[in-house]
Write a protein that holds these residues in place. Sequence first.
Motif, short mmCIF file in Angstrom:
data_model
loop_
_atom_site.label_atom_id
_atom_site.label_comp_id
_atom_site.label_asym_id
_atom_site.label_seq_id
_atom_site.Cartn_x
_atom_site.Cartn_y
_atom_site.Cartn_z
N THR A 1 35.17 40.91 46.23
CA THR A 1 34.35 41.02 45.70
C THR A 1 33.25 38.82 45.79
O THR A 1 31.95 38.98 45.90
N LYS A 2 34.10 38.54 45.63
CA LYS A 2 34.06 36.95 45.31
C LYS A 2 33.61 36.71 47.30
O LYS A 2 32.68 35.59 47.18
N ASP A 3 34.50 36.98 47.97
CA ASP A 3 33.91 36.32 49.39
C ASP A 3 32.24 37.21 49.68
O ASP A 3 32.58 36.32 50.34
N ARG A 4 32.03 38.19 49.33
CA ARG A 4 31.32 38.53 49.41
C ARG A 4 29.79 37.77 48.91
O ARG A 4 29.16 37.61 49.42
N ARG B 1 42.70 43.29 41.76
CA ARG B 1 42.75 42.32 42.05
C ARG B 1 41.77 42.11 43.52
O ARG B 1 41.12 41.32 43.72
N GLU B 2 42.16 43.35 43.94
CA GLU B 2 41.68 42.61 45.86
C GLU B 2 40.07 43.43 45.70
O GLU B 2 39.49 42.68 46.06
N GLU C 1 51.31 51.85 36.91
CA GLU C 1 50.71 52.78 37.18
C GLU C 1 50.07 50.95 36.91
O GLU C 1 48.57 50.47 37.53
N ILE C 2 50.24 50.73 36.01
CA ILE C 2 49.41 49.69 35.53
C ILE C 2 48.92 48.09 36.58
O ILE C 2 48.05 47.83 36.55
N LEU C 3 50.92 47.76 37.00
CA LEU C 3 50.11 46.68 37.71
C LEU C 3 49.79 47.03 38.99
O LEU C 3 49.17 46.48 39.91
N GLY C 4 49.34 48.46 39.14
CA GLY C 4 49.32 48.83 41.25
C GLY C 4 47.74 48.70 40.61
O GLY C 4 47.04 48.44 41.53
N GLU C 5 47.49 49.67 39.43
CA GLU C 5 45.47 49.13 38.87
C GLU C 5 45.10 47.67 39.58
O GLU C 5 44.19 47.39 39.41
N LEU C 6 46.21 46.88 38.48
CA LEU C 6 45.21 44.96 38.08
C LEU C 6 45.99 44.63 40.16
O LEU C 6 45.08 43.92 40.31
N GLY C 7 47.09 45.56 40.65
CA GLY C 7 46.40 44.59 41.62
C GLY C 7 45.48 44.92 42.87
O GLY C 7 44.81 44.99 43.66
#
Length: 217
Positions: free
Chosen positions: A164-167, A158-159, A149-155
Amino acid sequence: MSSEKFENLEDDLSSCIDKLRPQVESLSLYIGEQKRNAVRQAEKKVEEANFIIQEMETEAKSAPIQYRTQMLGRLRQYRRNVDQLNKDLKRQSESGFSQADNYGFDRDDRMEASQRGRLMQGHQSLARTNESMARSHQVAAETDQVGVEILGELGRQREVLTRTKDRLHDTDSNLSKSRKILNTMAMRVMTNKMILIVIIILELGILGGVVYWKFFS
């Protein structure tokens, strides 16, 4: 009931008690060696019932609170039934033997009781080991699940950060374009003001020339 294991143990205990009760009640029909064998078989059933009760108690204590009280109440009733049958068994086993029979019975009984005690201790130790392993496996499974669950949340985070960076990049690009457009507009405004000033000056010069020519020439 919340525990399938408790229900299965309860079925085993009920079956054990149903078999034990007629064995105890029929002891008065036997004498000598037959009675000793019947007593031993009944005692084995009592020990089996007590062992099942111990496992049921362990299972009940680990059950959710909303089920624990009901499970322990039923367990107390089973324990009273087994204790009463054990008392009847002892009373029956103390009657109907000669002194020599009693001596031989007590000696054999002590040996078998010692062996059964060691066997029961081994079963209890094995049961505790199995329960400990089961809890360890459960903790490991829960830890793995939390890690996934933590890895999924981190993924997902990250997305979100990437979007946000692209925006922000697009916003910065748009701001740069806007600044260029504003600078161009400002230059045009300044040019228009200069042209307007020149026109006004020319008009004033022409107007002054006309006035001078008309009134002073």
